[in-house]
Motif scaffolding. Structure first.
Motif, PDB file in Angstrom:
ATOM      1  N   PRO A   9     120.647  13.568  24.310  1.00 54.17           N
ATOM      2  CA  PRO A   9     120.650  12.599  25.306  1.00 54.17           C
ATOM      3  C   PRO A   9     121.430  11.434  25.560  1.00 54.17           C
ATOM      4  N   VAL A  10     121.918  10.981  24.640  1.00 58.14           N
ATOM      5  CA  VAL A  10     123.046   9.836  24.262  1.00 58.14           C
ATOM      6  C   VAL A  10     124.358  10.335  25.264  1.00 58.14           C
ATOM      7  N   LEU A  11     124.726  11.593  24.738  1.00 59.54           N
ATOM      8  CA  LEU A  11     125.832  12.116  25.257  1.00 59.54           C
ATOM      9  C   LEU A  11     125.921  12.113  26.956  1.00 59.54           C
ATOM     10  N   SER A  12     124.605  12.773  27.474  1.00 61.31           N
ATOM     11  CA  SER A  12     124.569  12.872  28.898  1.00 61.31           C
ATOM     12  C   SER A  12     124.483  11.392  29.498  1.00 61.31           C
ATOM     13  N   VAL A  13     123.746  10.652  28.824  1.00 58.39           N
ATOM     14  CA  VAL A  13     123.414   9.284  29.734  1.00 58.39           C
ATOM     15  C   VAL A  13     124.881   8.706  29.624  1.00 58.39           C
ATOM     16  N   VAL A  14     125.349   8.466  28.449  1.00 56.89           N
ATOM     17  CA  VAL A  14     126.644   7.533  28.476  1.00 56.89           C
ATOM     18  C   VAL A  14     127.609   8.265  29.315  1.00 56.89           C
ATOM     19  N   SER A  15     127.862   9.570  29.398  1.00 58.65           N
ATOM     20  CA  SER A  15     128.923  10.235  30.231  1.00 58.65           C
ATOM     21  C   SER A  15     128.502  10.131  31.710  1.00 58.65           C
ATOM     22  N   LYS A  16     127.075   9.994  32.027  1.00 50.54           N
ATOM     23  CA  LYS A  16     126.961   9.626  33.434  1.00 50.54           C
ATOM     24  C   LYS A  16     127.162   8.407  33.777  1.00 50.54           C
ATOM     25  N   ILE A  17     126.970   7.225  32.767  1.00 45.25           N
ATOM     26  CA  ILE A  17     127.354   5.813  33.374  1.00 45.25           C
ATOM     27  C   ILE A  17     128.826   5.710  33.414  1.00 45.25           C
ATOM     28  N   LEU A  18     129.794   6.329  32.293  1.00 43.82           N
ATOM     29  CA  LEU A  18     131.250   6.232  32.257  1.00 43.82           C
ATOM     30  C   LEU A  18     131.823   6.924  33.325  1.00 43.82           C
ATOM     31  N   ALA A  50     137.965  12.041  33.454  1.00 44.21           N
ATOM     32  CA  ALA A  50     136.553  11.679  33.795  1.00 44.21           C
ATOM     33  C   ALA A  50     136.122  12.996  34.084  1.00 44.21           C
ATOM     34  N   PHE A  51     136.700  14.122  34.987  1.00 41.09           N
ATOM     35  CA  PHE A  51     136.176  15.230  35.372  1.00 41.09           C
ATOM     36  C   PHE A  51     135.981  16.498  34.077  1.00 41.09           C
ATOM     37  N   ILE A  52     137.014  16.123  33.038  1.00 40.52           N
ATOM     38  CA  ILE A  52     137.021  17.081  31.703  1.00 40.52           C
ATOM     39  C   ILE A  52     135.815  16.625  31.051  1.00 40.52           C
ATOM     40  N   LEU A  53     135.375  15.001  30.964  1.00 38.47           N
ATOM     41  CA  LEU A  53     134.275  14.673  30.259  1.00 38.47           C
ATOM     42  C   LEU A  53     133.029  15.309  30.875  1.00 38.47           C
ATOM     43  N   TYR A  54     133.040  15.347  32.302  1.00 40.00           N
ATOM     44  CA  TYR A  54     131.819  15.806  32.911  1.00 40.00           C
ATOM     45  C   TYR A  54     131.592  17.328  32.571  1.00 40.00           C
ATOM     46  N   SER A  55     132.618  18.168  32.672  1.00 39.38           N
ATOM     47  CA  SER A  55     132.266  19.426  32.216  1.00 39.38           C
ATOM     48  C   SER A  55     132.219  19.978  30.688  1.00 39.38           C
ATOM     49  N   MET A  56     132.629  18.759  29.918  1.00 42.46           N
ATOM     50  CA  MET A  56     132.456  19.099  28.413  1.00 42.46           C
ATOM     51  C   MET A  56     130.962  18.810  28.011  1.00 42.46           C
ATOM     52  N   ILE A  57     130.586  17.634  29.121  1.00 38.89           N
ATOM     53  CA  ILE A  57     129.035  17.392  28.666  1.00 38.89           C
ATOM     54  C   ILE A  57     128.091  18.277  29.195  1.00 38.89           C
ATOM     55  N   PHE A  58     128.173  18.617  30.391  1.00 40.73           N
ATOM     56  CA  PHE A  58     127.352  19.107  30.977  1.00 40.73           C
ATOM     57  C   PHE A  58     127.492  20.768  31.469  1.00 40.73           C
ATOM     58  N   GLY A  59     128.588  21.157  30.622  1.00 39.88           N
ATOM     59  CA  GLY A  59     128.752  22.738  30.825  1.00 39.88           C
ATOM     60  C   GLY A  59     129.880  22.972  31.941  1.00 39.88           C
ATOM     61  N   LEU A  60     130.473  24.265  31.705  1.00 42.24           N
ATOM     62  CA  LEU A  60     131.366  24.528  32.589  1.00 42.24           C
ATOM     63  C   LEU A  60     131.178  24.770  33.861  1.00 42.24           C
ATOM     64  N   SER A  61     129.804  25.434  34.066  1.00 47.39           N
ATOM     65  CA  SER A  61     129.588  25.985  35.565  1.00 47.39           C
ATOM     66  C   SER A  61     129.207  24.797  36.357  1.00 47.39           C
ATOM     67  N   LYS A  62     128.831  23.705  35.836  1.00 49.23           N
ATOM     68  CA  LYS A  62     128.265  22.303  36.383  1.00 49.23           C
ATOM     69  C   LYS A  62     129.778  21.853  36.786  1.00 49.23           C
ATOM     70  N   GLY A  63     130.413  21.727  36.035  1.00 50.76           N
ATOM     71  CA  GLY A  63     132.009  21.144  36.132  1.00 50.76           C
ATOM     72  C   GLY A  63     132.573  22.106  37.366  1.00 50.76           C
ATOM     73  N   GLU A  64     132.267  23.367  37.534  1.00 46.77           N
ATOM     74  CA  GLU A  64     133.091  24.088  38.526  1.00 46.77           C
ATOM     75  C   GLU A  64     132.376  23.758  39.982  1.00 46.77           C
ATOM     76  N   THR A  65     131.042  23.573  39.733  1.00 46.29           N
ATOM     77  CA  THR A  65     130.356  22.999  41.012  1.00 46.29           C
ATOM     78  C   THR A  65     130.846  21.883  41.693  1.00 46.29           C
ATOM     79  N   LEU A  66     131.152  20.990  40.792  1.00 46.09           N
ATOM     80  CA  LEU A  66     131.742  19.454  41.134  1.00 46.09           C
ATOM     81  C   LEU A  66     133.048  19.663  41.635  1.00 46.09           C
TER      82      LEU A  66
END
Lengths: 145, 190, 104
Positions: A9-18, A50-66
């Protein structure tokens, strides 16, 4: 692997904030490039980070929807065409290719407009190419098998 | 004097990092050392007053490039400790090239000499015009987008083409020769 | 720089060869930027005060070259990945022996 969502949860919260501050910093670097260090190349990379961080943390398919892959590929072309298009516009306005003086009645303002547009083109191209590179590296070996 | 000391220190760190990149076999360590290498380089650029370049190197070199290399190294097998190939010829080549470079560097103007030929032509005009005509404080951006617009257009197209190449290489199915190759191997074994 | 060249030639691993290429490149960049240095100068961002600035032209060339360098080394990595998919190894000697076997 492809849809694996980070368990920490630390990673996902921090990446959402950043996420938003990184993009705002990228835009600052993009448009403040005239006055301080920065410009299209650096800004593009920061936004892409920023986008790479997002898809690294939340998985590639979420990054693809973004950022859908096809839109990303279209934006790659839009960046280059924006740069080349500024040159064409200055030819149409009786100037030389990439001569920004004619873009406005005042040559100095014209230069400003030209430089900002060109840097925007560079920024879009670099950001989308970096995202595309990350996606093709990350999805390698998983799409085909 | 301070400047030279810092520079000397950073460059010796660079040499040490290069040596360890050369010695390590584990791919992930090599990638991490490369990240350290580029970060040291951006420190050198700051020391040489090239803030824009340092910014780019820190963002691109040690950021994106390290991420891409980690992604690639994760898909590749662990590096094996193999014997070095071509050791003798490459030592001769390296020594001779470094001798030539030292001879050339001895003939260059001193580091930071304001009267070196590179500082006398074109650039004073850029600095003056940038101040009086463009009113853009950052000369680097100005030259990048305005004076050298063609260059930058070319570089952008190169980046675009490299991106296209990577997409074509990594997402196409037609390049996969594996099945064919395996069949051939089996035939040979029989 | 010579170190980078040395790594390119002597390592068998293709990923290390790409890294060696990057080191070679970076050494050239450092050399270029060092030419632009002016003693007692500041970074080329104009201020109200009159002082010496370091030469901005090499900075511009290197700035674009860094980004291009990363894009091209990504292309090299992509090639390495494809080689791995087709040969299941990235060591130069092993690929050579595999090629010889398939040619017979």
């Amino acid at each position: 692997m492809r849809d694996k969502i980070s368990s920490s949860p630390v990673l996902s919260v921090v990446s959402k904030i950043l996420f938003a501050p990184i993009i705002i910093f990228g835009l600052y670097v993009q448009f403040h490039g005239d006055y301080g260090p920065g410009g299209g190349f650096q800004a593009g990379v920061i936004v892409a980070a920023a986008f790479i961080l997002y898809s690294m943390i939340f998985g590639l398919s979420k990054g693809e929807t973004l950022v859908p892959i096809m839109i990303n590929r279209y934006l790659m072309c839009v960046g280059v065409l924006l740069y080349a298009g500024v040159g064409i516009v200055s030819i149409l306005l009786d100037g030389m290719y990439l001569d920004y003086n004619v873009l406005s009645s005042d040559p100095s303002t014209g230069q400003h407009i030209g430089i900002i547009l060109v840097e925007l083109g560079v920024g879009i191209t670099v950001a989308t190419v970096m995202i595309a590179l990350y996606h093709s590296f990350a999805s390698f070996g998983e799409v085909n098998e | 004097m301070n400047f030279l000391l810092i520079n000397f220190f950073l460059i010796s760190l660079l040499l040490i990092t290069t040596f360890f990149i050369f010695k390590t076999t584990s791919l992930i360590s090599v990638v991490a050392l490369t990240g350290a290498f580029t970060l040291l380089c951006s420190a050198i650029y700051v020391n040489l007053d090239a803030v824009d370049v340092a910014f780019t190197e820190a963002a691109v070199g040690s950021g994106i490039s390290t991420i891409l290399m980690v992604m690639a190294a994760a898909k590749l097998p662990e590096g094996k400790k193999n014997k070095l190939i071509n050791l003798f010829p490459s030592i001769i080549l390296a020594v001779s090239i470094s001798l030539i470079l030292i001879i050339i560097i001895a003939n260059l103007p001193l580091l930071g000499d304001p009267n070196a030929p590179i500082h006398l032509h074109v650039v004073p005009e850029y600095l003056k015009e940038s101040k009086d005509f463009f009113h853009i404080p950052n000369v680097v951006t100005n030259i990048l987008a305005s004076y050298r617009g063609f260059d930058t257009l070319g570089e952008t197209i190169v980046i675009f083409t490299a991106g296209l190449g990577v997409i074509a290489l990594l997402t196409s199915n037609t390049l996969n020769r594996k099945t064919n190759f395996k069949k051939n191997n089996k035939k040979n074994e029989r | 720089m010579v170190g980078g060249l040395f790594i390119i030639i002597t390592s068998q691993n293709y990923l290390k060869k790409v890294v060696g290429l990057a080191i070679f490149q970076t050494a050239v960049f450092v050399f270029f930027v060092s030419l632009a240095k002016v003693l007692d100068g500041t970074a080329p961002i104009l201020t109200k005060m009159e002082n010496a600035y370091s030469n901005p032209l090499p900075h511009v060339l290197i700035l674009t070259a860094i980004v291009v360098g990363v894009a091209t080394s990504a292309l090299g990595l992509a090639l390495v990945l494809q080689i791995y998919r087709n040969y299941e190894t990235i060591e130069e000697k092993e690929i050579q022996s595999l090629e010889l076997k398939s040619d017979k």
